[in-house]
Each structure stands twice: as C-alpha cells, then as structure tokens.
Design a protein around this motif. Structure first.
Motif, PDB file in Angstrom:
ATOM      1  N   CYS A   3      36.777  38.969  40.110  1.00 60.74           N
ATOM      2  CA  CYS A   3      35.470  39.050  40.753  1.00 60.74           C
ATOM      3  C   CYS A   3      34.395  38.446  39.844  1.00 60.74           C
ATOM      4  CB  CYS A   3      35.135  40.512  41.063  1.00 60.74           C
ATOM      5  SG  CYS A   3      33.503  40.683  41.803  1.00 60.74           S
ATOM      6  N   CYS A   7      32.922  43.532  39.324  1.00 60.93           N
ATOM      7  CA  CYS A   7      32.928  44.893  39.871  1.00 60.93           C
ATOM      8  C   CYS A   7      34.198  45.626  39.485  1.00 60.93           C
ATOM      9  CB  CYS A   7      32.738  44.884  41.387  1.00 60.93           C
ATOM     10  SG  CYS A   7      34.203  44.356  42.319  1.00 60.93           S
ATOM     11  N   CYS A  37      35.470  38.664  46.955  1.00 62.11           N
ATOM     12  CA  CYS A  37      36.054  39.872  46.393  1.00 62.11           C
ATOM     13  C   CYS A  37      36.247  40.899  47.519  1.00 62.11           C
ATOM     14  CB  CYS A  37      35.130  40.421  45.314  1.00 62.11           C
ATOM     15  SG  CYS A  37      35.614  42.026  44.666  1.00 62.11           S
ATOM     16  N   CYS A  40      33.566  44.081  46.548  1.00 65.11           N
ATOM     17  CA  CYS A  40      32.099  43.970  46.621  1.00 65.11           C
ATOM     18  C   CYS A  40      31.629  42.775  47.460  1.00 65.11           C
ATOM     19  CB  CYS A  40      31.510  43.897  45.215  1.00 65.11           C
ATOM     20  SG  CYS A  40      31.733  42.300  44.402  1.00 65.11           S
TER      21      CYS A  40
END
Ligand SMILES: [Zn+2]
Length: 140
Positions: A3, A7, A37, A40
């Motif tokens: 990511c 995150c 991702c 998130c």
C-alpha cells in the motif's frame, strides 16, 4: 506490491489479470481498480526501493541484513548489478570478514571484484536458471 499509504505492512502479488496482461492498451476501469489497496483504497505500489527512498528495517530488513552479513560464511549473489547500497554493504561485510562470495551473473558487475578476491570465491558467467540447478546438484 504494498500500500502506498502504508496502511499495512502486508505485501501482495500484482493481481492475476494484470500479471497475465500482454496487450499494449490502456487499462480498463476494472484493471485500474486492481491497483488499489483492498484495505484503504489507496494506490498500491511496487515493493521496490525508488531513487528518493532509503533502505529501512520495515520494508527491506536493513538492520537484519547487516547482522546476518556479520555471521555469513558464504554469500551467493545472483543476477544483480549491484547498483544499490544495501547489497553492496552486505557483500563488503562478508568480504571483510574473510567469507566466500559467489557471483552468478551473465556479465561483470559490482560484486565481481569482491568474488574474485574473496577466499574460495568464484564467478560463474551463466544465467541463474542454468547455474543454480547445477550448483545445487554439485552441493548435494
Ligand atoms: Zn492501504
């Protein structure tokens, strides 16, 4: 991939449809979505070191690599040019300790002089796909 928003420290493979992709055309909306991702929805990025970044423990095991190099008797370097600092640092540590360095690469590279001057070191000028199986056969 990882990511870009960091995150999570989790790594993942590039989504299968993108890995299989061979056509030179723009990504579809569905393909673009595969670059997000799953946690998130931020952009994924390759898990590589870019030029404005530095090696760290979290992503590249920097300190662990240095500690391991300090205890390594045999370092096998396969198919890399040696153009980044961490691999060079690891090889220098093994060389300075009197360890053996084996350089497997189709061409001369930053590790070649270290391999040639290391104790029992060697340079194998073959593709890894040929040299590694042969090496395993000889070591068994
Ligand atoms: Zn994320």
């Amino acid at each position: 991939m990882r990511c870009g928003n960091e995150c999570s420290p989790e790594l993942s493979l590039l989504a299968e449809p993108l890995r299989r992709r061979r056509e030179n055309r723009e990504l579809s909306a569905e393909e673009w979505a595969l670059l997000r991702c799953s946690r998130c929805r931020g952009w994924l990025r390759p898990h590589v070191l870019w030029f404005d970044e530095f090696y760290d423990e979290e992503h590249f095991r920097f300190e662990s690599s240095i500690r391991a190099a300090a205890e390594t008797d045999l370092l096998v370097i396969v198919g890399t040019s040696g153009s980044t600092t961490l691999p060079n640092h690891v090889a220098s540590i093994v060389h300075e300790r009197g360890g053996t360095i084996l350089d497997i690469n189709i061409e001369e590279n930053a590790f070649t002089p270290l391999a040639r001057s290391s104790q029992n070191g060697a340079v194998i000028r073959q593709p890894a796909a040929r040299a590694l199986p042969e090496l395993l056969r000889c070591s068994g």
